[in-house]
Design an enzyme around this catalytic site. Sequence first.
Site, short mmCIF file in Angstrom:
data_model
loop_
_atom_site.label_atom_id
_atom_site.label_comp_id
_atom_site.label_asym_id
_atom_site.label_seq_id
_atom_site.Cartn_x
_atom_site.Cartn_y
_atom_site.Cartn_z
CD GLN A 132 -2.50 1.07 2.77
OE1 GLN A 132 -2.15 0.27 3.63
NE2 GLN A 132 -3.50 1.90 2.95
N GLY A 133 0.70 2.10 -1.00
CA GLY A 133 1.52 3.31 -1.10
C GLY A 133 0.76 4.56 -0.71
CB SER A 135 3.09 6.26 4.68
OG SER A 135 2.06 5.84 5.53
CB SER A 167 4.07 -3.63 5.50
OG SER A 167 4.30 -2.88 6.67
CD GLU A 250 -4.46 0.96 6.82
OE1 GLU A 250 -4.82 1.71 5.90
OE2 GLU A 250 -3.29 0.84 7.18
CD GLU A 385 -0.76 9.95 19.69
OE1 GLU A 385 -0.46 9.34 18.65
OE2 GLU A 385 -0.47 9.54 20.83
#
Lengths: 402, 383
Positions: A132-133, A135, A167, A250, A385
Amino acid sequence: MDGRRDTPEQAEFREYCRRWLRENRPPAPAFRLPEHAIEVMTEEQRTYLCAWQKKCYDAGLVGADYPKAYGGGGHQGFQRIASWEMSALGVPYMINVIGLGMAAPTILHHGTEEQKRRYLPPLLSGEEIWCQGFSEPGAGSDLAGVQTSAVRDGDNWIINGHKVWTSLAHFASWMILLARHSSADKYNGLTYFITPIAGAPGVTVRPLIKITGQTGFNEVLFEDAVIPDRLRVDEVGKGWQVAMTTLLHERGAAENAGSGGGQSVEDRLAALIALAKRMPRNGGTAWDDPVIRDRLMQIVVRVEGFRQVFRRARVGALTDHPMRIPLSSKLLISELNQDMAALALDIEGAFASLYLGDERAPDGAEWPLAYLNSYGITIAAGTSEIQRNILGERVLGLAKTK
Amino acid sequence: MTQPRNFGFGEDETILRDSARKFLADHAGVEALRRLVARDHTVAYESAVPPAPWDETLWQQMVELGWSALAAPERAGGLGMKMVAVAALAEEAGRAALVSPLVTALFATCALRECDTPAATAALRRIAGGEAMALAMTNDRGSWAVEDSDVAAAPSADGAELTGTACFVQDARKARAFVVAARGPAGLGLYVVDADAPGVTVLPDRVIDLTRDQARVRLAGVRVGADRIAAAGDAGAAALRRATPALLTIVAADMCGAGEWQLQTTTAYAQVRKQFDRPLGFFQAVKHPLVNMMLAVDQARSLVYNAACAIDSEPDQAERFARMAKASAGDMAALCSGRSVQLHGGIGFTWECDVHLWFKRQQHNQLLFGDAAYQRARLAALE
């Protein structure tokens, strides 16, 4: 969840899953199998786990709720049963977690007919691994801060940019990619793609060393990588909405994800209590220490609470806001796992100083490793957060931080 | 037995819950509560005899709605509703910080329905009919173990004679009668004693919680006829043990309702109160604790319904689940109380602001039948 509400068909399927898993559980490998799929780092681990996923897929335990036309079983309400039974028996996990949990539901919801027929079957069988791209180094949890660019060039798109914390990228055939086609609009300037990774020109995958000392996630560099427009998911400018579908899966209730197996939270709790009953402390065991026992019971209550919260989520009359419970799942489980691992280290005392490879390390140093790894989960997919911001804003209606 | 879907929470329970919420909002809202208990701090905390005001007309209306009969079996004139219904009602009582002998009546009912005697049935009938009754089982050392009563029962020709003091008796001044746990030669029994019987003295405690009325009940040679012995010999201890999951669940449910009130009220304040040109809730230092309150309420509520459901359908798991519910509710209440005052800022520290009423009710709830650490110690013994 454990069979008390099954229809006759579901009960029969559950029995089948149990029987099949008992008869086909693979022998434990000679090498160490990481606790989560996202920690898989070696070729032998990959080969072992891919073979296991393929076997489960062929037996109908993966992709059970997907349409037959896309390689699924064509059922409804079967996958959570298969996943539950896999976890309950503690069989190895499905390696393609990002594919099953995020890419597949997103493609099913937003993809073209061609995309669904081409990509879903090998995804479900584990023959093609997905990453998964989302970040990027500068964006952190601010997903809409994505800068990787997608520039239209006739029937193609030219991709340039830098993704991180990816990952499974080192094994991946494909990536779900969020990229920016326009800098004019933070949210509507994003478009969503399927992107080839392994061996693709202009794509470089570099492993990152984690806090644990291990590899398992990566940075991915795009330098004029070319992808055809038919790999675009949904419309140009709809990337943010498509990404929200991905994130819903997710961050949402784990039982809908198509993957099972691995150690369940109940298994980890049992291991934690067993650890306390055998680790020495002050002439007795850690279990004899009332402070440790109290903290263990706090965890016992939270584990049961976690189960019951999601049991309540299915009862309309006992939920106040439709997203109140589903949105809290990732936050609760990641902090629960972190606190369990932290308590395990306190229970181990001096022995918690021993790490992977030390033969005197209790449980093969799984707990210190789990503790370090737990921060990956409280940071990934939106930090704790950010999760609290989302809950505060969407459920409690507080003013947006943005 | 297995646990049903929906925690056994069906249409009847939903109707009861929704109508209770509406009734209490209409008749026992914050304004009514303030008129009743919080008008004047000098009256509340400095008067010679602590006041125990309550609205008896409101209680009669609740009786007419069937609330006092909810948990009693049908053979005793009750509605025999499931424990999830009782928990849902207790939750609404907590949300309203209700001043009423309702929760106490439910305690007494849950103890009495575990006694298979004509005396217990007769007492259940009285409660169902609207006579407030309180459970008197605790000693002056604050022990919550069911066997630890300091009241002695001496057998007599026509029944028993009770001597001693029961402490921390809830709603003692509203009760027309007490279900007293007393120790006799054979063990712990349960005895029904009228509040105006000769030899009974009610000594009010000064309590922090303005919505509560608590007292010591002194029994000096109180004579109890055989027809008032709800559980003879040592049957009372067993009955109280069987009733314990229900007692814990009722208190924990009250706490969840109060916790939800604390969450909603504090959230609403954070939406309207502005500082530094922003609503308070904009700041993560305010947003995050509010979310933590919500997560804690959700966990406790889910464990309460699980415990209630286990009492109905999985009794061998009931104690374990009920102790989890009370432990979780205890931590939740401490968090919600502390944050509700803190996030209100200066106004939250005043008598004028309503949050103190719920703060003190939670404080009281936390210790009833044992605090969170006590529950966890008992849980560990079950592991």
